[in-house]
Design a protein around this motif. Structure first.
Motif, short mmCIF file in Angstrom:
data_model
loop_
_atom_site.label_atom_id
_atom_site.label_comp_id
_atom_site.label_asym_id
_atom_site.label_seq_id
_atom_site.Cartn_x
_atom_site.Cartn_y
_atom_site.Cartn_z
N LEU A 6 0.84 -1.20 0.00
CA LEU A 6 0.00 0.00 0.00
C LEU A 6 0.88 1.25 0.00
CD1 LEU A 6 -2.94 1.02 0.06
CD2 LEU A 6 -2.78 1.03 2.55
N TYR A 7 1.94 1.23 0.79
CA TYR A 7 2.88 2.35 0.83
C TYR A 7 3.50 2.58 -0.55
CZ TYR A 7 6.93 5.20 1.94
OH TYR A 7 7.87 6.21 1.95
N GLN A 8 3.91 1.52 -1.22
CA GLN A 8 4.50 1.63 -2.56
C GLN A 8 3.49 2.20 -3.56
OE1 GLN A 8 7.63 1.39 -3.44
NE2 GLN A 8 8.12 0.92 -1.31
N LEU A 9 2.26 1.76 -3.43
CA LEU A 9 1.19 2.24 -4.30
C LEU A 9 0.98 3.75 -4.07
CD1 LEU A 9 -0.79 1.24 -6.39
CD2 LEU A 9 -2.34 0.57 -4.54
N GLU A 10 0.94 4.15 -2.81
CA GLU A 10 0.81 5.58 -2.49
C GLU A 10 1.96 6.38 -3.08
OE1 GLU A 10 0.38 6.15 1.73
OE2 GLU A 10 -1.41 4.90 1.83
N LYS A 11 3.17 5.86 -2.93
CA LYS A 11 4.36 6.57 -3.46
C LYS A 11 4.30 6.69 -4.98
CE LYS A 11 7.36 8.11 -1.75
NZ LYS A 11 7.40 9.56 -1.44
N SER A 12 3.89 5.64 -5.67
CA SER A 12 3.85 5.70 -7.13
C SER A 12 2.79 6.70 -7.60
CB SER A 12 3.63 4.31 -7.74
OG SER A 12 2.37 3.82 -7.40
N LEU A 13 1.68 6.79 -6.87
CA LEU A 13 0.66 7.79 -7.23
C LEU A 13 1.14 9.20 -6.91
CD1 LEU A 13 -2.59 5.98 -6.07
CD2 LEU A 13 -1.91 6.48 -8.41
N GLU A 14 1.84 9.36 -5.81
CA GLU A 14 2.37 10.68 -5.44
C GLU A 14 3.32 11.20 -6.52
OE1 GLU A 14 4.17 12.91 -1.51
OE2 GLU A 14 4.60 10.78 -1.78
N LYS A 19 -0.37 17.43 -6.80
CA LYS A 19 -0.46 17.32 -5.33
C LYS A 19 -1.90 17.34 -4.83
CE LYS A 19 1.29 18.92 -0.99
NZ LYS A 19 2.27 19.61 -0.22
N LYS A 20 -2.72 18.24 -5.36
CA LYS A 20 -4.10 18.34 -4.91
C LYS A 20 -4.87 17.05 -5.21
CE LYS A 20 -8.08 21.41 -5.07
NZ LYS A 20 -8.72 22.57 -5.66
N TYR A 22 -3.52 14.05 -5.56
CA TYR A 22 -2.98 13.01 -4.68
C TYR A 22 -3.61 13.09 -3.29
CZ TYR A 22 0.29 10.40 -1.77
OH TYR A 22 0.84 9.52 -0.86
N LEU A 23 -3.70 14.31 -2.74
CA LEU A 23 -4.32 14.49 -1.42
C LEU A 23 -5.80 14.10 -1.45
CD1 LEU A 23 -2.64 17.85 -0.31
CD2 LEU A 23 -2.12 15.52 0.49
N HIS A 24 -6.47 14.42 -2.55
CA HIS A 24 -7.86 14.00 -2.73
C HIS A 24 -7.95 12.48 -2.70
CE1 HIS A 24 -11.83 13.44 -4.50
NE2 HIS A 24 -11.27 12.77 -5.49
N SER A 25 -7.04 11.80 -3.38
CA SER A 25 -7.05 10.33 -3.42
C SER A 25 -6.85 9.74 -2.03
CB SER A 25 -5.97 9.82 -4.38
OG SER A 25 -6.25 10.25 -5.70
N LEU A 26 -5.95 10.33 -1.25
CA LEU A 26 -5.77 9.87 0.14
C LEU A 26 -7.04 10.11 0.95
CD1 LEU A 26 -2.15 11.11 1.00
CD2 LEU A 26 -2.87 8.82 0.27
N GLY A 27 -7.69 11.25 0.71
CA GLY A 27 -8.94 11.55 1.41
C GLY A 27 -10.04 10.57 1.07
N VAL A 28 -10.14 10.21 -0.20
CA VAL A 28 -11.15 9.23 -0.63
C VAL A 28 -10.82 7.86 -0.02
CG1 VAL A 28 -12.20 8.02 -2.60
CG2 VAL A 28 -11.74 10.48 -2.72
N MET A 29 -9.55 7.52 0.01
CA MET A 29 -9.14 6.23 0.59
C MET A 29 -9.56 6.14 2.06
SD MET A 29 -5.28 4.65 1.00
CE MET A 29 -4.78 5.86 2.23
N THR A 30 -9.26 7.16 2.85
CA THR A 30 -9.58 7.10 4.28
C THR A 30 -11.09 7.17 4.51
OG1 THR A 30 -9.18 9.48 4.51
CG2 THR A 30 -7.35 8.03 5.03
N THR A 31 -11.78 7.96 3.72
CA THR A 31 -13.24 8.03 3.85
C THR A 31 -13.88 6.70 3.47
OG1 THR A 31 -13.16 10.39 3.31
CG2 THR A 31 -15.31 9.31 3.14
N ALA A 32 -13.40 6.09 2.40
CA ALA A 32 -13.92 4.79 1.96
C ALA A 32 -13.65 3.72 3.02
CB ALA A 32 -13.29 4.39 0.62
N TYR A 58 -4.02 12.41 -14.19
CA TYR A 58 -2.86 13.28 -14.37
C TYR A 58 -2.75 13.74 -15.82
CZ TYR A 58 -0.68 9.03 -16.20
OH TYR A 58 -0.40 7.89 -16.93
N MET A 59 -3.64 13.25 -16.67
CA MET A 59 -3.63 13.59 -18.10
C MET A 59 -4.71 14.61 -18.41
SD MET A 59 -3.34 9.96 -20.04
CE MET A 59 -3.66 8.73 -18.82
N THR A 60 -4.57 15.27 -19.53
CA THR A 60 -5.65 16.14 -20.01
C THR A 60 -6.75 15.26 -20.60
OG1 THR A 60 -4.78 16.28 -22.26
CG2 THR A 60 -3.96 17.93 -20.67
N GLY A 61 -7.91 15.84 -20.80
CA GLY A 61 -9.01 15.11 -21.41
C GLY A 61 -8.64 14.56 -22.78
#
Length: 196
Positions: A6-14, A19-20, A22-32, A58-61
């Protein structure tokens, strides 16, 4: 999944997400995680789906549209016109092909976290709702956020219905396209909750 994984997965996403996001993803993870405990869902699956739900954002549309076409990920007409919607299904594709997630329930929760879909599983509803209520969202983003946060731990179907209703109202007021799956999902929960 081991804690180290899980730590490696977090690091690869970071490394790839803004940054915003990534922080949103951590927020969704803890809320879920919290919602899974509250509703008796598999919290390990909720953590993975929550963390990875925006892994393609991380990509444009335009880049997402090209990537979906190149990789054979189906694209609907509304997604051609509004390619940002593709981040959910492209995210599920990456969760499987890049992050080696094989669990279909996790992949489905990622796929439907933006539009929802009629008759969602508990995990799908949790990721859909957690994406909306996670702690980094503010009242300036969503006017009745506190009410929906409270409701989200009391009645999951009602929370899904309220979020969909607010989303559709916002899109209509803004003159933006509404994905037909969002409208279908709203109508499904409206009938299920006897709101007609």
């Amino acid at each position: 999944m081991m804690k180290e994984d899980l730590y490696q997965l977090e690091k690869s996403l970071e490394d790839i997400l803004p940054k915003k996001r990534y922080l949103h993803s951590l927020g969704v993870m803890t809320t879920a995680f919290s919602m899974a405990l509250a509703f008796g869902a598999d919290y390990k699956k909720a953590v993975l789906a929550g963390l990875l739900h925006d892994c393609a954002k991380y990509m444009t549309g335009e880049e997402m549209l090209k990537e979906c076409i190149d990789k054979g990920v189906p694209v609907k007409q509304v997604e051609m016109l509004k390619p940002d919607l593709l981040h959910a299904k492209l995210g599920a594709f990456y969760a499987k092909t890049v992050y080696n997630i094989e669990d279909e329930e996790i992949l489905s929760a990622i796929t439907w976290h933006t539009t929802g879909k009629p008759d969602m599983t508990t995990l799908e509803k949790i990721i859909f709702v957690a994406d909306y209520i996670e702690p980094n969202r503010t009242l300036s983003d969503i006017f009745n956020l506190d009410d929906i946060r409270k409701l989200s731990f009391e009645n999951l179907d009602e929370a899904v219905y309220r979020i969909l209703g607010d989303t559709i109202a916002y899109l209509m007021e803004s003159g933006k396209l509404i994905d037909e799956t969002t409208a279908d999902t709203y109508n499904f929960y409206k009938r299920k909750l006897c709101k007609e």
